[in-house]
Design a protein around this motif. Structure first.
Motif: not given
Length: 545
Positions: A356-361
């Motif tokens: 989810a962090v990578l998706e936001g970035l």
């Protein structure tokens, strides 16, 4: 003044080196417990700066920092000075100067960079490079030095011996390069992977791979790596001994993952157990990796870094990442997921929170987001996707993020700069990007200091992005360029066929390339981003192309 004839005639390709950027070095130093200089207001010295392809983007994006480059090749220094003048950079001086003549009394530097120089100069210059690092490095400074290392480089040294033999009697760089290419072609035909009786010949595989690589490599790399008079690799431990004599101490490798024995596998990690401290382990890891090249970071001997990294320090930084999932992402369970890097590499992530962090970035790249708020948003997304049991497992996420960082899959920064990641109605590239495209070097530096290769079409489009054309005008002008420029048409395929399809090629190419330029941070903010115009989507600018 003295010059380097071979570098004047065959200039070394000069481009952005991510591991040398002040932001990268300062961040790594802080993770290791040092109080490094602010990248926005620092002093940087590069020894062997070529035509400034590494320093010029730094100076452009860090206007309050001061940069000095030293280059012995008169032609390369002249080229760099011309671009510095074109861009009006007052915070960068590129000097045509011998390293042996560098002023030792000038103010100290927070970062000293020496890429592609140390192994390729005489012994006296090697010593002086480290002497200058020890003399000119500030109390909180970091020096970056790249060099070829033994024993791994001996495999390439075998091919260098062959090429130097073929070049005997040839005096001009052009003739030496021609003879070397001739021998590479002969080796490609003559070195067999099998013995005459059909049995495998594994000892030939390394040579065959290097030959094939060099046949298509840049002329500057082939010449300066394999045909120059001097190329003297050393053991890592010998370089460290030299550094100590000049008041320097080992901090880390710029590619941090290589310092972890676990990356070699359990058997290798067990074999290294009990062999000594970090420096001794580094030497033995070179043996196991057959390592041929290092990018080492030095600090002053009185610095006190801490190699035991506290993962909680990650919260002191913002994160940026350009990773693309290769399968559907599941946020409700732990499942190994493969991601592609911008340069074609592969990395793996398991935890839903990390995904989810990578998706936001990915939505905001090239911009960075503070880790705390980013983690909060990711936890809500994971919980909403049915993964509530994983939403608060932040330690597992920190561990994966750190592994991604040391593998250079994500970046950490304390800089607050933001760049447009959407394509506007009147796209305009930065003056730096347009100047680099016009130079004919074949690459530009992204805002994250990565070298982005340019083909003929992308270079031409960048030069058109001066802010005077809307998307309709860009389509018209790009199609016209494809129709009327034989060189551009030839680069795209069969000239006759390309000219006939220019109206189809231009829209697809414009959409793809503008998205790439936006993700590289090459565009300047526009008045109003829009979803589409003239049939060319330009709303998010975040496709990988």
């Amino acid at each position: 003044m003295t010059t380097l004839d071979s570098y004047d005639q065959i200039p070394y390709e000069s481009f952005a080196i991510p591991e040398t950027h002040p932001d990268y070095l300062a961040t790594l130093g802080r993770l290791l417990g040092l109080t490094t200089a602010d990248p926005e207001r620092c002093r940087v010295l590069e020894l062997g700066a070529a035509s400034g392809g590494n320093l010029i983007p730094m100076a452009f994006h860090l206007p309050w920092s001061e940069f000095v480059g030293v280059e012995l090749s008169a032609e390369q220094a002249r080229r760099g000075q011309a671009m510095i003048a074109e861009l009006g950079l007052t915070n960068l001086r590129l000097l045509h100067q011998d390293i042996l003549d560098v002023d030792e009394t000038q103010a100290p530097f927070d970062f000293v960079l020496v890429h592609g120089v140390y192994s390729w100069v005489p012994e006296a210059v090697k010593e002086h490079i480290l002497h200058l690092c020890g003399r000119l490095l500030s109390e909180r400074g970091i020096a970056y030095v790249s060099y070829n290392v033994l024993p791994g480089w001996r495999q390439r040294g075998m091919l260098r011996d062959m090429l130097l033999f073929r070049c005997r009697g040839a005096t001009s760089p052009g003739e030496r390069l021609s003879r070397a290419r001739d021998l590479l072609d002969r080796l490609a035909r003559g070195v067999s992977a099998k013995h005459p009786d059909g049995q495998p010949r594994p000892e030939a595989e390394t040579l065959r791979r290097e030959v094939e690589y060099l046949r298509t490599a840049r002329p500057s790399y082939l010449y300066h790596e394999y045909l120059e008079e001097t190329n003297s690799p050393e053991l890592f431990s010998d370089v460290m001994a030299r550094g100590r004599r000049h008041g320097l101490a080992f901090l880390a490798e710029s590619k941090l993952h290589t310092m972890f024995a676990s990356t070699l596998g359990p058997a290798a990690e067990a074999a290294l157990d009990g062999l000594g401290d970090q420096l001794v382990q580094e030497q033995y890891m070179d043996f196991l990796r057959l390592r041929a090249f290092r990018q080492t970071l030095f600090v002053r001997a009185d610095a006190r870094p801490c190699l035991e990294i506290d993962l909680e320090r990650l919260y002191d930084f913002s994160i940026h990442a350009d990773l693309t999932p290769l399968q559907r992402v599941h946020l409700n369970r732990v499942k190994r997921q493969e991601y592609a890097t911008a340069d074609g590499g592969r990395l793996q992530v398991e935890h839903p929170l990390t995904k989810a962090v990578l998706e936001g970035l990915a939505l905001v790249y090239p911009n960075a987001m503070p880790l705390g708020p980013l983690m909060d948003a990711a936890a809500k997304e994971v919980a909403g996707a049915g993964g509530r049991r994983y939403a608060d497992d932040r330690d597992a996420c920190l561990s994966e993020l750190f592994n991604l960082y040391i593998s250079q899959g994500i970046g950490l920064t304390r800089r607050a700069g933001r760049w447009p990641h959407q394509v506007g109605a009147w796209p305009r590239a930065t003056p730096l990007a347009r100047a680099q495209a016009a130079s004919g070097e074949g690459h530009v530096a992204s805002v994250r200091h990565r070298s982005l290769g340019l083909d003929a079409l992308s270079a031409r489009l960048l030069m058109l992005l001066d802010g005077t054309r809307d998307l309709n005008a860009l389509l018209t002008d790009l199609a016209s360029e494809i129709r009327t420029d034989p060189e551009l048409a030839a680069a795209l395929g069969s000239p006759g066929e390309v000219k006939g399809r220019s109206e189809q090629i231009a829209p697809a190419s414009l959409e793809r390339l503008l998205g790439i330029f936006a993700r590289a941070g090459l565009l300047v903010a526009d008045a109003q981003p829009r979803e589409s115009e003239a049939g060319v989507p330009g709303g998010n600018g975040t496709t990988n192309g």
